[in-house]
Write a protein that holds these residues in place. Structure first.
Motif, PDB file in Angstrom:
ATOM      1  N   TRP A 123       1.153  -0.788   0.304  1.00  0.00           N
ATOM      2  CA  TRP A 123       0.755  -0.310  -0.174  1.00  0.00           C
ATOM      3  C   TRP A 123       0.855   1.402   0.015  1.00  0.00           C
ATOM      4  CZ3 TRP A 123      -4.242   1.543  -1.466  1.00  0.00           C
ATOM      5  CH2 TRP A 123      -5.075   2.755  -0.547  1.00  0.00           C
ATOM      6  N   SER A 141      -0.807   7.033   0.505  1.00  0.00           N
ATOM      7  CA  SER A 141      -2.183   7.894   0.340  1.00  0.00           C
ATOM      8  C   SER A 141      -2.628   8.397   1.264  1.00  0.00           C
ATOM      9  CB  SER A 141      -2.171   5.756   0.501  1.00  0.00           C
ATOM     10  OG  SER A 141      -4.461   6.549   0.468  1.00  0.00           O
ATOM     11  N   ARG A 146      -1.273   0.669  -7.586  1.00  0.00           N
ATOM     12  CA  ARG A 146      -1.152   2.595  -6.822  1.00  0.00           C
ATOM     13  C   ARG A 146      -2.634   2.065  -5.741  1.00  0.00           C
ATOM     14  NH1 ARG A 146      -2.056   3.686 -12.167  1.00  0.00           N
ATOM     15  NH2 ARG A 146      -4.001   4.129 -12.340  1.00  0.00           N
ATOM     16  N   ASP A 147      -3.832   2.617  -5.666  1.00  0.00           N
ATOM     17  CA  ASP A 147      -4.483   2.509  -4.840  1.00  0.00           C
ATOM     18  C   ASP A 147      -5.299   1.761  -4.492  1.00  0.00           C
ATOM     19  OD1 ASP A 147      -6.352   4.411  -5.863  1.00  0.00           O
ATOM     20  OD2 ASP A 147      -5.226   6.560  -4.453  1.00  0.00           O
ATOM     21  N   GLU A 148      -5.754   1.070  -5.605  1.00  0.00           N
ATOM     22  CA  GLU A 148      -7.414   0.699  -6.007  1.00  0.00           C
ATOM     23  C   GLU A 148      -7.135  -0.545  -4.920  1.00  0.00           C
ATOM     24  OE1 GLU A 148      -8.507  -1.427  -9.533  1.00  0.00           O
ATOM     25  OE2 GLU A 148      -8.088   0.389  -9.765  1.00  0.00           O
ATOM     26  N   VAL A 149      -8.572  -0.950  -4.001  1.00  0.00           N
ATOM     27  CA  VAL A 149      -9.053  -1.685  -3.546  1.00  0.00           C
ATOM     28  C   VAL A 149     -10.890  -2.119  -4.186  1.00  0.00           C
ATOM     29  CG1 VAL A 149      -7.742  -0.583  -1.747  1.00  0.00           C
ATOM     30  CG2 VAL A 149     -10.153   0.240  -2.165  1.00  0.00           C
ATOM     31  N   GLN A 150     -10.677  -3.446  -3.311  1.00  0.00           N
ATOM     32  CA  GLN A 150     -12.107  -3.577  -3.531  1.00  0.00           C
ATOM     33  C   GLN A 150     -12.596  -4.917  -2.108  1.00  0.00           C
ATOM     34  OE1 GLN A 150     -11.168  -7.070  -6.667  1.00  0.00           O
ATOM     35  NE2 GLN A 150     -13.089  -6.297  -7.152  1.00  0.00           N
ATOM     36  N   VAL A 158     -14.733  -1.771  -6.777  1.00  0.00           N
ATOM     37  CA  VAL A 158     -13.692  -1.026  -6.557  1.00  0.00           C
ATOM     38  C   VAL A 158     -13.521   0.103  -6.433  1.00  0.00           C
ATOM     39  CG1 VAL A 158     -11.571  -1.137  -7.625  1.00  0.00           C
ATOM     40  CG2 VAL A 158     -13.110  -3.181  -7.867  1.00  0.00           C
ATOM     41  N   LEU A 159     -12.817   0.716  -5.556  1.00  0.00           N
ATOM     42  CA  LEU A 159     -13.013   2.270  -5.209  1.00  0.00           C
ATOM     43  C   LEU A 159     -11.412   2.832  -5.589  1.00  0.00           C
ATOM     44  CD1 LEU A 159     -14.884   3.270  -2.604  1.00  0.00           C
ATOM     45  CD2 LEU A 159     -15.509   4.059  -4.813  1.00  0.00           C
ATOM     46  N   LYS A 160     -10.903   4.191  -5.780  1.00  0.00           N
ATOM     47  CA  LYS A 160      -9.572   3.873  -6.244  1.00  0.00           C
ATOM     48  C   LYS A 160      -9.319   6.157  -6.266  1.00  0.00           C
ATOM     49  CE  LYS A 160      -9.441   4.599 -11.715  1.00  0.00           C
ATOM     50  NZ  LYS A 160      -8.949   3.599 -12.630  1.00  0.00           N
ATOM     51  N   ASP A 161      -7.829   6.332  -5.992  1.00  0.00           N
ATOM     52  CA  ASP A 161      -7.712   7.578  -6.634  1.00  0.00           C
ATOM     53  C   ASP A 161      -8.709   8.370  -5.183  1.00  0.00           C
ATOM     54  OD1 ASP A 161      -6.824   7.751  -8.675  1.00  0.00           O
ATOM     55  OD2 ASP A 161      -8.329   8.009 -10.094  1.00  0.00           O
ATOM     56  N   TRP A 162      -8.300   7.974  -3.724  1.00  0.00           N
ATOM     57  CA  TRP A 162      -8.210   8.230  -2.331  1.00  0.00           C
ATOM     58  C   TRP A 162      -7.757   9.613  -2.051  1.00  0.00           C
ATOM     59  CZ3 TRP A 162     -11.561   5.944  -0.207  1.00  0.00           C
ATOM     60  CH2 TRP A 162     -12.213   4.345  -0.425  1.00  0.00           C
TER      61      TRP A 162
END
Length: 228
Positions: free
Chosen positions: A37, A41, A59-63, A70-74
């Motif tokens: 990670w 972030s 990068r910062d992609e999580v599921q 799926v979410l990313k670009d925190w």
């Protein structure tokens, strides 16, 4: 139909909910996916885990283990739980339903599952001293009750009692007389009459934190010396 074991109940809940990734319903297991990670972030791995996510990258992609979202670009100020609910409002987990999520236990709770005669070893230990370098390898087996439930088909030819093995941190793998420690993943087999599970644990896996905190370094050292 007979009563189900705790392990079977968890499996049934997961199956009924049609989880996207049932193997990630355990928080400690999800946390281990965050080893890469990005340190820059703005959100923490633990907050993401609590919100049901595991790291997939890049990068910062999580599921989410439940809905597969799926979410990313925190960004700074993002709240994983709020973002989860915003983008995937129908997710059973984020809506508060019991989908078999297994929370990480505080260290004291982990060792409270050990027989009372060893609990005195933990008294007076501060929070910094009790911090362990790793989570248990099998967090779903953290309680003695859960480990004991795996011995349903324990072979009759062995003289070892499942209660003794479970108390020493072991659960049954289902193969021959092979057991594994829930914390260090150490395996032991070919049990003989008179074997002591704690001594075998100390003989083969002296660095196991569960063993050290349960029986103490003096016990482990004495076992090691007897075999040297």
């Amino acid at each position: 139909m007979g009563d189900m074991t705790p392990a079977e109940e968890i499996e049934l809940r997961a199956a009924c909910c049609h989880l996207f990734e049932s193997s990630m319903r355990n928080e400690a297991r999800r946390l281990r996916t965050f080893r890469q990670w990005p340190g820059t972030s703005p959100v923490s791995a633990r907050d993401l885990v609590k919100a049901g996510f595991f790291f997939v990258g890049p990068r910062d992609e999580v599921q989410c283990f439940c809905c597969g979202g799926v979410l990313k670009d925190w960004r700074p100020g993002d709240c994983p739980i709020a973002e989860h609910l915003k983008f995937f409002p129908s997710c059973n987990f984020i809506c508060g339903e019991d989908v078999g999520n297994q929370e990480m236990l505080p260290l004291q709770e982990i060792f409270d599952t050990v027989d009372g005669q060893f609990l005195s070893l933990l008294q007076g230990i501060g929070s910094e001293e009790t911090a362990l370098p790793n989570e248990p390898e099998y967090p779903e087996m953290v309680t003695e009750e859960m480990r004991l439930s795996t011995f349903q088909n324990w072979p009759q030819y062995t003289d070892m009692h499942p209660e003794q093995l479970a108390r020493a941190g072991f659960f049954y793998t289902g193969q021959d007389d092979v057991v594994r420690c829930f914390y260090c993943d150490g395996g032991v087999r070919n049990w003989s009459f008179g074997d002591d599970p704690w001594r075998e644990h100390a003989k083969w896996y002296p660095g196991c934190e569960f063993l050290l905190r349960s029986r103490g370094r003096e016990f482990v050292s004495s076992v090691q010396e007897s075999f040297s």
